[in-house]
Design an enzyme around this catalytic site. Sequence first.
Site, PDB file in Angstrom:
ATOM      1  N   HIS A   1      -0.046   5.557  -3.774  1.00  0.00           N
ATOM      2  CA  HIS A   1       1.213   4.921  -4.189  1.00  0.00           C
ATOM      3  C   HIS A   1       1.980   5.821  -5.157  1.00  0.00           C
ATOM      4  CE1 HIS A   1      -0.888   0.789  -3.384  1.00  0.00           C
ATOM      5  NE2 HIS A   1      -0.777   1.545  -2.298  1.00  0.00           N
TER       6      HIS A   1
ATOM      7  N   HIS B   1      -5.620   6.003   5.989  1.00  0.00           N
ATOM      8  CA  HIS B   1      -5.763   7.170   5.115  1.00  0.00           C
ATOM      9  C   HIS B   1      -6.555   8.294   5.776  1.00  0.00           C
ATOM     10  CE1 HIS B   1      -3.859   5.203   1.792  1.00  0.00           C
ATOM     11  NE2 HIS B   1      -4.706   4.194   1.842  1.00  0.00           N
TER      12      HIS B   1
END
Length: 312
Positions: free
Chosen positions: A79, A264
């Site tokens: 993030h 990811h």
Amino acid sequence: MFQQTIGSRIDFDGVGVHRGLPVRLSLLPAEINTGIVFHLSDASGVLHEIPAVSANAALMDLSTVVGDPRGAHVATIEHLMSALYAMGVDNVVIQIDANETPIMDGCAALYIASIEEAGVVSQPAKRRYLRVLKPVSVEMNGARAEYRPHNGTRFEIEIDFANAAIGRQVYHADLTAERFARDLAKARTFGFMADVERLWAAGYALGSSLENSVVIADDGRVINPDGLRFADEFVRHKTLDAVGDQALAGVRVLGCYRSYRGGHKMNALALQALLADRRAYEIVEMPSRRVDPVRHAPLVAVAAPAYGPQTL
């Protein structure tokens, strides 16, 4: 075209979403060619410098980790990295006193707001760009990801869940700071109640709550009292993650990143595959030179459960 850093120090306090431990994180302006570097202070007071680059990234499902997962490392950096990348910050030192960044409210909005308040400062050195020259793709367990040539930085992300609350969602857009702040920064991480006990037993999601995660019940309902921030918040968050994972290239990427049922690990594998093929890219200082146009055909897939555990 020039490198940039932040205008002043920025401090954050919170807890890590997986370990649930308190953490203090500070962003500091940095000199040209520093890149994005974590300065981790461990319990004994030793300082570890961990550059946020693909070569230092561990292949993980639940979050993006740089450093040694069994030693000095920083987890859940996606993030923060997405905010720095979207805002065009090339050089910053990140001081942190724990092995995981603070989750805040599960997205990148506070990072964006804080960087905007501090300002972004141009520096007297040309920025480098990685221009994708030919397609590079990876596949695993029904998931697919690829880089393709494109005039700009583009993301084409598709997810496909059997869960009725999510289903199939698609987000396609060229990345700009304005579009990221409007479309992606507020999209929160998400997870399933059915996975909670398994994650807790493994030592994950200990800091997760309805204040920082969208949680989906066993019957397919979103249980957060305020509901969703976007009808397609799930794919928007997956795109936010992909932006943060691409930042580990260490330079700006000029190309289109496409993924189907990714996460990811797939993001990391695709970037590693691109960087491993020296014929697939070139390093340039001028982002405006045109390349042959590429027709972006849609990915063809059948509905199936998404690949791997989801971010929490």
